[in-house]
Design an enzyme around this catalytic site. Structure first.
Site, PDB file in Angstrom:
ATOM      1  N   ARG A 266       0.843  -1.195   0.000  1.00  0.00           N
ATOM      2  CA  ARG A 266       0.000   0.000   0.000  1.00  0.00           C
ATOM      3  C   ARG A 266       0.879   1.246   0.000  1.00  0.00           C
ATOM      4  O   ARG A 266       1.276   1.728   1.063  1.00  0.00           O
ATOM      5  CB  ARG A 266      -0.915   0.008   1.223  1.00  0.00           C
TER       6      ARG A 266
ATOM      7  N   ASP B 134       1.846   5.145  -0.193  1.00  0.00           N
ATOM      8  CA  ASP B 134       1.176   6.333   0.324  1.00  0.00           C
ATOM      9  C   ASP B 134       0.979   7.383  -0.767  1.00  0.00           C
ATOM     10  O   ASP B 134       1.487   7.263  -1.881  1.00  0.00           O
ATOM     11  CB  ASP B 134       1.999   6.948   1.460  1.00  0.00           C
TER      12      ASP B 134
ATOM     13  N   ARG C 149      10.732   6.119   4.540  1.00  0.00           N
ATOM     14  CA  ARG C 149      10.801   7.584   4.570  1.00  0.00           C
ATOM     15  C   ARG C 149      11.401   8.065   5.887  1.00  0.00           C
ATOM     16  O   ARG C 149      12.102   9.083   5.933  1.00  0.00           O
ATOM     17  CB  ARG C 149       9.420   8.179   4.338  1.00  0.00           C
TER      18      ARG C 149
END
Length: 247
Positions: A51, A53, A199
């Protein structure tokens, strides 16, 4: 009788709210489902391997679909691509697979790339496709710090508060940093990742590269299991899901 197809997908995540549909916008998953309905009239679930972002890109996302229409893999690829126009999504490959294949649960490795462009001049071609950092970064020091994170650890420090994973413990196979001209490339490989983990890595390593954190600070942050010890979370622009491996 339904046939399951494995789709390999490339997309620019800039105009989407991520892989999945959200209350505030359209997801890549929805765009592909609409294109499949346009092709064969069937409303199907597009089950992805990961998934991504809002704003995150993919060069090798994988999904599976089940359709009843009798056709072949090349037609599936070409027909979905036709109905996806002009959205920045491309089905690179469609492959007929057994019903036991699951894009998410059959995956054994996921490969990600994070790109930093280390220059003062504004980005043009790489705008919204990389993180621009104008101050000089020491890629060698960033790579030294990255090696502390490799292995099996409790990654609570590098996990988003909204992460839904059952456990913060993950095994990171590789995390490498190298300079390619004005670009700094961070590559990561693991079976699975926590929400915002890469990240968070990228932002922390950037802090090391500019001298705001030391290698020892990264070790202490990992061992603290405390989200407040993480460096700034890097923007989504530079993150790419590169490849998903299967047996």
């Amino acid at each position: 009788m339904t046939q399951r197809y494995k789709l390999t997908i490339e997309y620019d995540g800039t105009p989407f709210v991520g892989w999945q549909k959200q209350d505030n916008g359209r997801g890549v998953q929805d765009a592909i489902a609409d294109a499949i309905a346009g092709f064969c009239g069937e409303r199907v679930t597009v089950a992805g391997a990961g998934r991504t972002d809002t704003g995150v890109h993919a060069l090798g996302q994988v999904a599976h679909i089940d359709i009843e229409r009798e056709t072949d893999a090349d037609t599936v690829r070409d027909a979905i691509n036709f109905h996806l126009k002009p959205q920045p999504i491309s089905i690179l490959e469609a492959e007929a697979v057994s019903g036991e294949f699951d894009a998410r649960f059959s995956a054994i490795k996921r490969h990600y790339l994070y790109r930093i462009i280390n220059r003062r001049a504004p980005l043009t071609v790489d705008r919204q496709r990389a993180w621009q950092v104008p101050v000089p970064l020491d890629a060698r020091l960033m790579d030294e710090a990255a090696q502390i994170l490799v292995g099996k650890h409790d990654f609570t420090t590098f996990r988003a508060a909204q992460c839904q994973a059952a456990s913060p413990v993950k095994t990171l196979d590789t995390l490498d940093v190298r300079r390619e001209g004005e670009a700094i490339v961070i590559t990561a490989r693991a079976r699975s990742f926590l929400h915002n983990q890469i990240r968070s890595f990228a932002g922390t390593l950037k802090s090391v590269g500019e001298g705001k954190m030391s290698v020892d600070n990264v070790r202490a942050a990992l061992e603290a299991r405390d989200r407040s010890k993480c460096g700034p979370v890097a923007p989504p622009d530079g993150l790419y899901l590169m490849r998903v491996d299967y047996n």
